[in-house]
Motif scaffolding. Structure first.
Motif, PDB file in Angstrom:
ATOM      1  N   MET A   1      34.873  11.927 -34.029  1.00  0.00           N
ATOM      2  CA  MET A   1      34.280  13.253 -34.128  1.00  0.00           C
ATOM      3  C   MET A   1      35.383  14.290 -34.343  1.00  0.00           C
ATOM      4  N   VAL A   2      35.093  15.270 -35.188  1.00  0.00           N
ATOM      5  CA  VAL A   2      36.066  16.320 -35.460  1.00  0.00           C
ATOM      6  C   VAL A   2      35.977  17.423 -34.412  1.00  0.00           C
ATOM      7  N   ASN A   3      37.064  18.151 -34.267  1.00  0.00           N
ATOM      8  CA  ASN A   3      37.062  19.314 -33.396  1.00  0.00           C
ATOM      9  C   ASN A   3      37.599  20.507 -34.192  1.00  0.00           C
ATOM     10  N   SER A   4      37.659  21.658 -33.563  1.00  0.00           N
ATOM     11  CA  SER A   4      38.059  22.871 -34.285  1.00  0.00           C
ATOM     12  C   SER A   4      39.493  22.785 -34.807  1.00  0.00           C
ATOM     13  N   ASP A   5      40.388  22.133 -34.090  1.00  0.00           N
ATOM     14  CA  ASP A   5      41.769  21.998 -34.567  1.00  0.00           C
ATOM     15  C   ASP A   5      41.839  21.175 -35.848  1.00  0.00           C
ATOM     16  N   ILE A   6      41.051  20.120 -35.921  1.00  0.00           N
ATOM     17  CA  ILE A   6      41.021  19.291 -37.131  1.00  0.00           C
ATOM     18  C   ILE A   6      40.464  20.101 -38.298  1.00  0.00           C
ATOM     19  N   ILE A   7      39.400  20.854 -38.053  1.00  0.00           N
ATOM     20  CA  ILE A   7      38.812  21.696 -39.107  1.00  0.00           C
ATOM     21  C   ILE A   7      39.842  22.704 -39.602  1.00  0.00           C
ATOM     22  N   LEU A   8      40.550  23.341 -38.683  1.00  0.00           N
ATOM     23  CA  LEU A   8      41.574  24.314 -39.083  1.00  0.00           C
ATOM     24  C   LEU A   8      42.658  23.646 -39.936  1.00  0.00           C
ATOM     25  N   ASN A   9      43.032  22.436 -39.603  1.00  0.00           N
ATOM     26  CA  ASN A   9      44.010  21.705 -40.420  1.00  0.00           C
ATOM     27  C   ASN A   9      43.469  21.447 -41.819  1.00  0.00           C
ATOM     28  N   TYR A  10      42.199  21.059 -41.915  1.00  0.00           N
ATOM     29  CA  TYR A  10      41.585  20.860 -43.233  1.00  0.00           C
ATOM     30  C   TYR A  10      41.597  22.159 -44.038  1.00  0.00           C
ATOM     31  N   LEU A  11      41.312  23.275 -43.374  1.00  0.00           N
ATOM     32  CA  LEU A  11      41.217  24.557 -44.074  1.00  0.00           C
ATOM     33  C   LEU A  11      42.583  25.089 -44.508  1.00  0.00           C
ATOM     34  N   GLU A  12      43.658  24.544 -43.945  1.00  0.00           N
ATOM     35  CA  GLU A  12      45.011  24.875 -44.429  1.00  0.00           C
ATOM     36  C   GLU A  12      45.172  24.448 -45.895  1.00  0.00           C
ATOM     37  N   GLU A  13      44.345  23.513 -46.336  1.00  0.00           N
ATOM     38  CA  GLU A  13      44.405  23.006 -47.708  1.00  0.00           C
ATOM     39  C   GLU A  13      43.616  23.865 -48.690  1.00  0.00           C
ATOM     40  N   VAL A  14      42.908  24.876 -48.209  1.00  0.00           N
ATOM     41  CA  VAL A  14      42.103  25.741 -49.078  1.00  0.00           C
ATOM     42  C   VAL A  14      42.944  26.954 -49.458  1.00  0.00           C
ATOM     43  N   ALA A  15      43.300  27.035 -50.728  1.00  0.00           N
ATOM     44  CA  ALA A  15      44.136  28.136 -51.216  1.00  0.00           C
ATOM     45  C   ALA A  15      43.287  29.379 -51.478  1.00  0.00           C
ATOM     46  N   ASP A  16      43.886  30.527 -51.255  1.00  0.00           N
ATOM     47  CA  ASP A  16      43.243  31.784 -51.625  1.00  0.00           C
ATOM     48  C   ASP A  16      43.162  31.840 -53.149  1.00  0.00           C
ATOM     49  N   PRO A  17      42.013  32.189 -53.721  1.00  0.00           N
ATOM     50  CA  PRO A  17      41.894  32.184 -55.183  1.00  0.00           C
ATOM     51  C   PRO A  17      42.755  33.241 -55.871  1.00  0.00           C
ATOM     52  N   GLU A  18      43.104  34.300 -55.163  1.00  0.00           N
ATOM     53  CA  GLU A  18      43.897  35.365 -55.780  1.00  0.00           C
ATOM     54  C   GLU A  18      45.400  35.195 -55.533  1.00  0.00           C
ATOM     55  N   VAL A  19      45.758  34.525 -54.444  1.00  0.00           N
ATOM     56  CA  VAL A  19      47.165  34.269 -54.116  1.00  0.00           C
ATOM     57  C   VAL A  19      47.260  32.784 -53.746  1.00  0.00           C
ATOM     58  N   PRO A  20      47.254  31.897 -54.745  1.00  0.00           N
ATOM     59  CA  PRO A  20      47.129  30.463 -54.484  1.00  0.00           C
ATOM     60  C   PRO A  20      48.283  29.818 -53.716  1.00  0.00           C
ATOM     61  N   VAL A  21      49.375  30.512 -53.521  1.00  0.00           N
ATOM     62  CA  VAL A  21      50.459  29.933 -52.726  1.00  0.00           C
ATOM     63  C   VAL A  21      50.200  30.098 -51.229  1.00  0.00           C
ATOM     64  N   LEU A  22      49.158  30.843 -50.873  1.00  0.00           N
ATOM     65  CA  LEU A  22      48.777  31.044 -49.475  1.00  0.00           C
ATOM     66  C   LEU A  22      47.408  30.437 -49.215  1.00  0.00           C
ATOM     67  N   SER A  23      47.238  29.897 -48.024  1.00  0.00           N
ATOM     68  CA  SER A  23      45.929  29.344 -47.656  1.00  0.00           C
ATOM     69  C   SER A  23      45.072  30.438 -47.034  1.00  0.00           C
ATOM     70  N   ILE A  24      43.794  30.130 -46.893  1.00  0.00           N
ATOM     71  CA  ILE A  24      42.897  31.088 -46.243  1.00  0.00           C
ATOM     72  C   ILE A  24      43.231  31.219 -44.756  1.00  0.00           C
ATOM     73  N   ILE A  25      43.920  30.240 -44.211  1.00  0.00           N
ATOM     74  CA  ILE A  25      44.418  30.333 -42.835  1.00  0.00           C
ATOM     75  C   ILE A  25      45.601  31.299 -42.794  1.00  0.00           C
ATOM     76  N   ASP A  26      46.547  31.143 -43.733  1.00  0.00           N
ATOM     77  CA  ASP A  26      47.715  32.021 -43.794  1.00  0.00           C
ATOM     78  C   ASP A  26      47.315  33.495 -43.874  1.00  0.00           C
ATOM     79  N   LEU A  27      46.265  33.777 -44.631  1.00  0.00           N
ATOM     80  CA  LEU A  27      45.837  35.158 -44.850  1.00  0.00           C
ATOM     81  C   LEU A  27      44.948  35.703 -43.734  1.00  0.00           C
ATOM     82  N   GLY A  28      44.586  34.867 -42.782  1.00  0.00           N
ATOM     83  CA  GLY A  28      43.742  35.326 -41.681  1.00  0.00           C
ATOM     84  C   GLY A  28      42.280  35.472 -42.051  1.00  0.00           C
TER      85      GLY A  28
END
Length: 79
Positions: A1-28
């Motif tokens: 089963m996944v938890n919030s920490d695992i989900i946050l790690n997965y979301l580190e892989e989602v790039a911001d469409p306007e600044v693709p060198v940053l993730s949606i986690i990096d940008l808050g």
């Protein structure tokens, strides 16, 4: 089963469409992740009000999490 920490790690892989060198986690953009039973709620907020990329980011979140086997995903936008 996944938890919030695992989900946050997965979301580190989602790039911001306007600044693709940053993730949606990096940008808050991701404010909170709640996992209960088989449900996952991701709360996001735009980097500025009226951000046109929010629907695209929501779709990216869902696609990423589904590709990792996470089901019953909800994305909620708050200001």
């Amino acid at each position: 089963m996944v938890n919030s920490d695992i989900i946050l790690n997965y979301l580190e892989e989602v790039a911001d469409p306007e600044v693709p060198v940053l993730s949606i986690i990096d940008l808050g953009i991701v404010r909170n992740v709640e996992v209960s039973d088989e449900n996952c709620l991701v709360t996001i907020t735009p980097t500025y009000s009226g951000c046109p990329a929010m629907k695209h980011i929501e779709n990216q979140i869902i696609e990423k999490l589904e590709s990792k086997g996470v089901l019953n995903i909800q994305v909620k936008q708050v200001l």
